[in-house]
Design an enzyme around this catalytic site. Structure first.
Site, PDB file in Angstrom:
ATOM      1  N   THR A 159      42.069  50.570  39.996  1.00 13.17           N
ATOM      2  CA  THR A 159      42.965  49.708  40.975  1.00 13.17           C
ATOM      3  C   THR A 159      43.194  48.569  40.357  1.00 13.17           C
ATOM      4  O   THR A 159      44.244  48.412  39.516  1.00 13.17           O
ATOM      5  CB  THR A 159      42.141  49.552  42.280  1.00 13.17           C
ATOM      6  OG1 THR A 159      41.154  49.005  42.113  1.00 13.17           O
ATOM      7  CG2 THR A 159      42.045  50.723  43.043  1.00 13.17           C
ATOM      8  N   LYS A 185      35.556  53.250  37.774  1.00 13.17           N
ATOM      9  CA  LYS A 185      36.456  52.241  38.077  1.00 13.17           C
ATOM     10  C   LYS A 185      35.593  51.047  39.025  1.00 13.17           C
ATOM     11  O   LYS A 185      34.679  51.236  39.678  1.00 13.17           O
ATOM     12  CB  LYS A 185      37.569  52.722  38.981  1.00 13.17           C
ATOM     13  CG  LYS A 185      37.505  53.245  40.468  1.00 13.17           C
ATOM     14  CD  LYS A 185      37.525  52.229  41.344  1.00 13.17           C
ATOM     15  CE  LYS A 185      38.641  51.427  41.410  1.00 13.17           C
ATOM     16  NZ  LYS A 185      38.443  50.310  42.818  1.00 13.17           N
ATOM     17  N   THR A 196      34.070  48.555  45.736  1.00 11.37           N
ATOM     18  CA  THR A 196      34.973  49.751  45.469  1.00 11.37           C
ATOM     19  C   THR A 196      34.690  50.148  44.383  1.00 11.37           C
ATOM     20  O   THR A 196      35.342  49.837  43.099  1.00 11.37           O
ATOM     21  CB  THR A 196      36.265  49.549  45.913  1.00 11.37           C
ATOM     22  OG1 THR A 196      36.412  49.192  47.141  1.00 11.37           O
ATOM     23  CG2 THR A 196      37.133  51.025  45.611  1.00 11.37           C
ATOM     24  N   GLU A 282      36.925  41.230  38.942  1.00  9.76           N
ATOM     25  CA  GLU A 282      38.302  40.677  39.012  1.00  9.76           C
ATOM     26  C   GLU A 282      37.992  39.213  38.500  1.00  9.76           C
ATOM     27  O   GLU A 282      37.346  38.518  38.843  1.00  9.76           O
ATOM     28  CB  GLU A 282      38.617  40.600  40.549  1.00  9.76           C
ATOM     29  CG  GLU A 282      38.920  42.169  41.016  1.00  9.76           C
ATOM     30  CD  GLU A 282      39.279  42.100  42.518  1.00  9.76           C
ATOM     31  OE1 GLU A 282      39.924  43.245  42.836  1.00  9.76           O
ATOM     32  OE2 GLU A 282      38.721  41.257  43.286  1.00  9.76           O
ATOM     33  N   ASN A 404      42.557  37.683  44.583  1.00  8.92           N
ATOM     34  CA  ASN A 404      42.350  37.986  45.962  1.00  8.92           C
ATOM     35  C   ASN A 404      42.789  37.152  47.164  1.00  8.92           C
ATOM     36  O   ASN A 404      42.852  37.603  48.253  1.00  8.92           O
ATOM     37  CB  ASN A 404      40.621  37.903  45.963  1.00  8.92           C
ATOM     38  CG  ASN A 404      39.967  38.944  45.169  1.00  8.92           C
ATOM     39  OD1 ASN A 404      40.054  40.299  45.642  1.00  8.92           O
ATOM     40  ND2 ASN A 404      39.121  38.830  44.424  1.00  8.92           N
ATOM     41  N   THR A 409      43.644  44.413  49.750  1.00  8.87           N
ATOM     42  CA  THR A 409      42.775  45.529  49.474  1.00  8.87           C
ATOM     43  C   THR A 409      42.815  46.664  50.726  1.00  8.87           C
ATOM     44  O   THR A 409      42.767  46.179  51.836  1.00  8.87           O
ATOM     45  CB  THR A 409      41.221  45.150  49.498  1.00  8.87           C
ATOM     46  OG1 THR A 409      40.705  44.225  50.775  1.00  8.87           O
ATOM     47  CG2 THR A 409      40.642  44.572  48.238  1.00  8.87           C
TER      48      THR A 409
END
Lengths: 409, 409
Positions: A159, A185, A196, A282, A404, A409
């Site tokens: 992602t 991932k 996730t 991230e 973010n 999401t």
């Protein structure tokens, strides 16, 4: 690169992944969920494989996790995994469950296997229904040879990840070469108890399913469950291990003399994937490792390590290459573990920064320069016992906020 | 502004603080710990006051907290509080304890009171010894009339705060006007179980010390302990309430008919200070309030509220004015409370965004526009019982990262 163990040698292969073990193929394509990038991928074994899975502890489990767990419960075997990215199929109610089952059935039909032998999983936006038209069209085509590339699979599961995560190992058991390969991932909502985070591990070992599951749970607790990006535990986390037995060894169980060697191999794979997820958190610029020793229990060591790696103040200090031992000590102090302030020792890399309740004299520029590296290790010795644990995470940066504050999401 | 209660009326005075109650004076000065801003402040009562305190749960308690708790234990009274900012006197070992005691003794001598009647506290950089020369010179001068201003005190306790935090209330008990005033500082390392949060509350009520302490603990659990900025619990958190009895009421105890009214007044003061700390969290642009209802216990409601307000993903979404209900639901789901997915209802302001396991249709622009306000309220109904709780926090912004990648706490 080889790593000696008590019983065997494990060869680590950094460029290998899920098709390293015998009898697996993998592929991926763009089916239209995302704008451009690959978004649908598969792993298929020639024969049904023993399977072990660990899943998010979030009460909101996404639909594919529910469907997959129910299917696996039937005979603890699967032959294929189908993954889509771009849409998590989470918080999608009854329709979400129907969609996950449809996806599963359709791919099973394409393969000519029973429906419950297909595991399905999804990652991406929460609360939107899967675009089943894209997915169904994709499933119709995905087994075509043009899409059959391990690289495509590794891409299709991503992602906001900036890179693929892969690792392979080989070891010898009963004179047979056993291979274990993995792909994963990340990269936000990462604080697994199962983030996730998706992890897929394949092996050609012949192994008893219940022992494989026990090994996976154990290894997950030392690896995937010891990383954090932002402290958020996703609805879709899942790690699956498939073992198809095609290596031809005698069935591995806990009593096999080379059991520990296999578990070591599995642990190397899971740890490498976990560290790659943490490093690619991230907005992250660094991988941060917290090595806690001298604890009175493994749980105490883990709790202290996770408390430090989860601290926004520690993470921003590391981003700012600030040797701020005070925040490390503070995070250890509020972990809930009854540490003894005067026994605690903290080092940043080779630089001891705190002991006997006091900061140590340091040359600030030296420690700052150590913190400029991409891999930062912080050593914490509680001096209360013999147990240890390692936790991994990343720094907290402007880009984390940027990603973010705008990504849905 | 007045607030009706079961027994009385409470008048809220937004511009008042610790010298609103009878018999208190306060002041502050620049003694040289910081470069320019005020860094030494005091509150003094005309007579010894009953005192109640709550302190950080961090194992590394700063030296002044240790010294103050020991002193208070002697007779549960103090007559003065001395605070410095710019240096936390934490992780400073034996010398830190000696310095805290020296500061205490010196101020007691200036006032002509016993040493144990002075509470001392510090906030700022961890792990550096207090510059005792500055502090001693400051104490020599601070009682001079030029420094005696409540405004100076409120300024002198700040670190990275961008504004002072104050509140006063008045109520009537036994025909006497009772005043309660408060001042506080935030603004990073805020996740109290007691953050670097300092709160000082004064009252002229005549009140039994043990009941004052019980009330403070209760109120703190609903207020200061329900805020978070970054999840980090500091070594220096402390809230002190002084009650000097000069209002002349009959001694308040739990059995007094107006007890609840007093506790309501104390709660309003603590809640207002807590909210101001949350709103002024490092880099924050918004105050975020999570109202949880329908829980099967107060603890469950608090846990869900704190889980949501502590989520970096929720906090960045709010900064980005993104109506990302999925992150709210996810954070509720990993809180550890056994909520029922299909019963959960979530609203952002007046906009219901989630119910029956599914997102609700919203006009995205409307909710986005609501999120652009400075005060954001998120309502979470678990529909499992009758208990509720409120948690407060702030958004996570570029400036949080900026401040903390460079500021040495």
């Amino acid at each position: 690169m080889t790593q000696a163990t008590s019983t065997n040698k494990i060869v680590i292969l950094g460029n290998e992944s899920v098709t390293l073990p015998k009898g697996y193929k993998a592929g991926g394509m763009h089916c239209g969920i995302k704008k451009k990038r690959l978004d649908l991928g598969y792993i298929v074994s020639e024969v049904p494989a023993a399977v072990a899975g660990v899943y998010t502890t979030n009460i909101f489990q996404a639909a594919p996790l529910i469907v997959t767990q129910e299917s696996i419960a039937k005979e603890n075997k699967i032959q294929a995994i189908l993954v889509n990215s771009g849409n998590a199929n989470a918080c999608t109610g009854e329709q979400g469950l129907l969609d996950a089952a449809e996806m599963q059935k359709k791919f099973a039909d394409e393969l000519g296997v029973q429906q419950h032998l297909v595991a399905v999983t999804s990652t991406g936006v929460i609360g939107e229904l899967l675009p089943m038209d894209c997915i169904n069209t994709g499933i119709n085509q995905i087994l075509q040879s043009e899409y059959e590339q391990e690289e495509n699979f590794k891409q299709a599961i991503l992602t906001t990840d900036t890179c693929i995560k892969q690792i392979g190992v080989q070891l010898t058991i009963d004179g047979k070469t056993i291979s274990i390969g993995g792909a994963a991932k990340g990269s936000g909502m990462i604080h697994p108890n199962m983030a996730t985070m998706l992890g897929f591990v394949t092996t050609d070992a012949n192994i008893a399913q219940e022992d494989l599951l026990a090994a996976l749970k154990d290894v997950t607790n030392q690896t995937f469950n010891m990383i954090t990006v932002d402290g958020d535990t996703s609805t879709n986390d899942m790690v699956l291990v498939m073992a198809n037995g095609l290596a031809g060894n005698e069935q591995l169980t806990k009593d096999h003399p080379d059991w520990d060697c296999f578990v070591d191999g599995l642990e190397i794979v899971c740890k490498e994937l976990a560290k790659k997820i943490a490093r690619d958190g991230e907005g992250a610029t660094k991988l941060v490792e917290i090595q806690v020793s001298g604890a009175f229990s493994t749980d105490a060591a883990k709790t202290v390590g996770k408390s430090i790696i989860s601290s926004n103040l520690v993470k921003t200090a590391i981003y700012g290459t600030d040797p701020n031992w005070g925040r490390i000590v503070t995070a250890a102090g509020y972990s809930g573990v009854p540490i003894e302030p005067n026994l605690l020792e903290v080092s940043i890399g080779q630089y001891k920064v705190f002991e006997k309740g006091l900061p140590c004299p340091i040359v600030e520029e030296e420690v700052k320069s150590y913190l400029e590296q991409e891999n930062v290790v912080i050593y914490v010795n509680l001096n209360q016992g013999d147990y240890s644990a390692t936790a991994w995470g990343c720094d907290l940066t402007y880009d984390y906020v940027k990603i973010n504050a705008s990504y849905r999401t």
